[in-house]
Design an enzyme around this catalytic site. Sequence first.
Site, PDB file in Angstrom:
ATOM      1  N   SER A 176       0.807  -1.232   0.000  1.00  0.00           N
ATOM      2  CA  SER A 176       0.000   0.000   0.000  1.00  0.00           C
ATOM      3  C   SER A 176       0.838   1.280   0.000  1.00  0.00           C
ATOM      4  CB  SER A 176      -0.947  -0.044   1.187  1.00  0.00           C
ATOM      5  OG  SER A 176      -1.703  -1.212   1.091  1.00  0.00           O
ATOM      6  N   ARG A 191       7.555   6.376  -4.189  1.00  0.00           N
ATOM      7  CA  ARG A 191       8.079   6.927  -2.928  1.00  0.00           C
ATOM      8  C   ARG A 191       7.421   6.196  -1.767  1.00  0.00           C
ATOM      9  NH1 ARG A 191       3.560  10.460  -3.946  1.00  0.00           N
ATOM     10  NH2 ARG A 191       4.462  11.409  -5.777  1.00  0.00           N
ATOM     11  N   ASP A 229      -3.984  -1.324  -1.529  1.00  0.00           N
ATOM     12  CA  ASP A 229      -5.125  -1.667  -0.657  1.00  0.00           C
ATOM     13  C   ASP A 229      -6.440  -1.078  -1.155  1.00  0.00           C
ATOM     14  OD1 ASP A 229      -4.228   0.876  -0.006  1.00  0.00           O
ATOM     15  OD2 ASP A 229      -4.219   0.581   2.161  1.00  0.00           O
TER      16      ASP A 229
HETATM   17  C1  BGC Z   1      -0.302   5.166   0.284  1.00  0.00           C
HETATM   18  C2  BGC Z   1      -1.383   4.486  -0.534  1.00  0.00           C
HETATM   19  C3  BGC Z   1      -2.320   3.721   0.370  1.00  0.00           C
HETATM   20  C4  BGC Z   1      -2.829   4.595   1.497  1.00  0.00           C
HETATM   21  C5  BGC Z   1      -3.737   3.856   2.455  1.00  0.00           C
HETATM   22  C6  BGC Z   1      -0.917   5.967   1.427  1.00  0.00           C
HETATM   23  O1  BGC Z   1       0.098   6.484   2.231  1.00  0.00           O
HETATM   24  O2  BGC Z   1       0.471   5.999  -0.527  1.00  0.00           O
HETATM   25  O3  BGC Z   1      -0.821   3.625  -1.483  1.00  0.00           O
HETATM   26  O4  BGC Z   1      -3.390   3.247  -0.393  1.00  0.00           O
HETATM   27  O5  BGC Z   1      -1.740   5.133   2.211  1.00  0.00           O
HETATM   28  O6  BGC Z   1      -3.117   2.762   3.014  1.00  0.00           O
END
Ligand code: BGC
Length: 496
Positions: A176, A191, A229
């Site tokens: 995620s 990142r 996610d």
């Molecule tokens: C991430 C996402 C993720 C979200 C929730 C963010 O910091 O960049 O990819 O879906 O958090 O988990």
Amino acid sequence: MPSSRRGSGSVTLPTGQVLAIHTRTQDEEDLPHATKKTMADHLRKYESLFTLTPQRMRMIVEAFKDTLEAGLEKPKQTVPMIPTFVFGWPTGKETGDFLAVDLGGTNLRVCLVTLQGDGKFEITQSKYRLTEEQKQEDGQKLFDFCAECLKTFITTNLEEGTVKEGELLPLGFTFSYPCEQDKIDHGRLIRWTKGFGAPNTEGHDVADMFRASLKKHNVPAELTALINDTTGTLIASAYVNPATKIAVIFGTGCNAAYMERVGDIPKIKNLGIDDQADMAINCEWGAFDSFEHEHLPRTKYDQIIDEKSNKPGEQAFEKLISGRYLGEILRLVICELIDEGVLFLGQETYKIEIPYALDTAFLSLMESDPTEELLMIIGIFTHFFALETTLAERQFFRALAKHVGRRAARLSACGIAAIVSKMGYLEEGCAVGADGSLYNKYPGFADRVHEGLQDIFGDKGRNIVTYHAEDGSGVGSAIIAGMTKIRKEKGLYLNC
Ligand code: BGC
């Protein structure tokens, strides 16, 4: 000498943790506390800082919509609008056994999901809490840890014979963090977010890194899909509730996914995918307004959080909303009032002056304290920070928590509204599958998002309804692995 009332008791937190409370309610002359009026004056000031008017929200929605379009148009935009190579909605008929590994902001979860068809499934899972060190150590080491946990899970949970000699179980990897993808089973980490900083990972293909760890540890699993996610949540929610059009996560981080027509994703025109096909988009909207800071109402507390974070300038939207930061916003306001000599005069305040000492879970407890004396707040301050509070101060903390939490929910509504408005979902309405600790555990968060949607759209805002989503990172990941298997068997977009 003023008398002092003592008492003790305990409060059970929603997490199951028990807070022992030893209350020493001193008369106010004993320690120099701020008066009720002083606290009320300060509250008014913070209220205006953290309040978002409907007009301001509509402006944010407009800018947000433009940003979403820009991300679909060209690669390498601030909000990257990542094509996920998850094609269309599940049919509900996907079946089979799938493994899922979910590397989230707080935990690592390993699951075995059996899809039974008809929107039904069974799941067995294990959870491991990640340490702060693990988030900062070499990336390959982190993936090695994931592989080891998966191996232990397989050995302890799968009956002998489930995996035949030489066979590999299909594995969905829910990772995620923003990854640029040109296929479903590969992704380059753009990142780290949510405080992760593991070196030698940004810019690398994390699917390949995890594959190397699976091989090294002899894990009988084959990574078939790399999933965000939100994408998992979108698909898992649609599997059980076909009215779902958007999925959002409000947890340690925040983000959204929705389904887009390929013809409306100009930046992937060259791939030769049918214009009429549908593909899920992982927005990575936490990055909205990063670097430029033109649209969001950032207070000086938000700026401090940003500057002191391991990623200054980045994830500007997420830093105003997600569970990782809300407690810290409140703590910074409290520290400001300590510095101004308003709060806790004559008391030792070093414990509350430690960055991130005030967890967002405390914020939601403060807001929901049902007792007249605000015993829960007494408990938090005495137990965790060794600080005495008066009722007026506790009322101030509760009100402040409410403003910070309300702003987060209203900004979240702006993000949802931008997708709704871009996709034209307002008239017919749509369901929004939502997950994450903030959405699930913060009292009133969902109601405030709904209230925000009505402030933006008027009465029609009622057509947009969020609901607690199905487990995207586990079940969603398995369904996507199942959908991908079926797609490839049909020979569709084999290179993706
Ligand atoms: C991430 C996402 C993720 C979200 C929730 C963010 O910091 O960049 O990819 O879906 O958090 O988990």
